[in-house]
Motif scaffolding. Structure first.
Motif, PDB file in Angstrom:
ATOM      1  N   UNK A  84     -15.403  13.949  20.748  1.00 39.28           N
ATOM      2  CA  UNK A  84     -15.457  15.326  21.166  1.00 39.28           C
ATOM      3  C   UNK A  84     -14.422  15.684  21.025  1.00 39.28           C
ATOM      4  N   UNK A  85     -13.016  15.672  22.323  1.00 38.83           N
ATOM      5  CA  UNK A  85     -12.529  15.677  22.461  1.00 38.83           C
ATOM      6  C   UNK A  85     -11.539  15.732  21.128  1.00 38.83           C
ATOM      7  N   UNK A  86     -11.299  14.300  20.797  1.00 39.80           N
ATOM      8  CA  UNK A  86     -10.436  14.705  19.461  1.00 39.80           C
ATOM      9  C   UNK A  86     -10.593  15.136  18.184  1.00 39.80           C
ATOM     10  N   UNK A  87     -12.472  16.011  17.783  1.00 38.05           N
ATOM     11  CA  UNK A  87     -12.296  16.532  16.635  1.00 38.05           C
ATOM     12  C   UNK A  87     -11.951  18.013  17.565  1.00 38.05           C
ATOM     13  N   UNK A  88     -12.112  18.487  18.110  1.00 34.89           N
ATOM     14  CA  UNK A  88     -12.063  19.744  18.799  1.00 34.89           C
ATOM     15  C   UNK A  88     -10.463  20.035  19.089  1.00 34.89           C
ATOM     16  N   UNK A  89      -9.315  18.799  19.038  1.00 32.09           N
ATOM     17  CA  UNK A  89      -7.860  18.833  19.111  1.00 32.09           C
ATOM     18  C   UNK A  89      -7.651  19.213  17.531  1.00 32.09           C
TER      19      UNK A  89
END
Length: 212
Positions: A84-89
């Motif tokens: 999730x953090x990767x996609x938002x980044x």
């Protein structure tokens, strides 16, 4: 199919509907072609079944406390949150790219992360690895189910029945994502919105597993 295998097959169906599994499939399948979506879902399911088989075999011979087994859920939650953090980044730094071109009279859409478009098998390898990691979190549930059939002995036929159930759900969900890809991801704006939603959902699902 004898009753015990049907029970394990049914458990595989129910197990695959877990929000963490479907979230992982969505994160990897959004924006992918039909061939890639099928490959990703199949490899995730195979990795998941293989991991469950290995750890279930180990737990039949080695006594491991519930506290240690609980780390399987922590691993699954951490993987989902990280995705999730990767996609938002990727969304926040404008690293999601879209390109359309004609090939043999048909329009093809390519969606990728980063500045340059490279054809690699990273998605396939990552989905198989993710399936292996997240399988750890499902070992306890599988052993409970196996305790009611065949004296709790794990064999290849049982893992095959379980994996088949998982594959049916994952591939069906993958086809739903594919329909979404083909009909709603025609613009970069829609793609960024979709990955933002996927990233937020991943954080919610992972956090709920971690602290729920």
């Amino acid at each position: 199919m004898e009753l015990s295998l049907f029970v394990v097959f049914w458990y595989g169906l129910l197990h695959a509907f877990g929000p963490d599994h479907l979230t992982a499939i969505a994160d990897f399948s959004i924006g992918k072609s039909k061939r890639k979506t099928l490959r990703i879902t199949l490899l995730f399911a195979i990795g998941h079944g293989l991991s469950l088989f290995i750890f279930a075999k180990v737990l039949q011979s080695v006594a491991i406390s519930e506290e240690i087994l609980a780390y399987g859920d922590i691993i699954s939650a951490t993987v989902i949150i990280t995705m999730g953090l990767y996609l938002l980044f990727m969304v926040a730094t404008n690293r999601i790219q879209l390109r359309k071109h004609m090939h043999e009279g048909q329009e093809h859409t390519h969606i990728w992360f980063g500045k340059s478009h490279q054809h690699t098998n990273t998605d396939s390898t990552s989905s198989f690895t993710l399936g292996l990691l997240m399988g750890i979190g499902g070992v306890r549930g599988m052993l409970v189910t196996l305790g009611a059939v065949k004296g709790g002995v794990v064999d290849f036929s049982m893992v095959g029945a379980f994996t088949l159930g998982v594959i049916l759900v994952f591939v069906s969900f993958g086809m739903l994502i594919l329909y979404f890809n083909q009909n709603f991801l025609g613009s970069l704006q829609n793609i960024r919105r979709t990955f933002t939603i996927a990233g937020v959902v991943s954080l919610v699902v992972g956090t709920n597993i971690l602290f729920g």
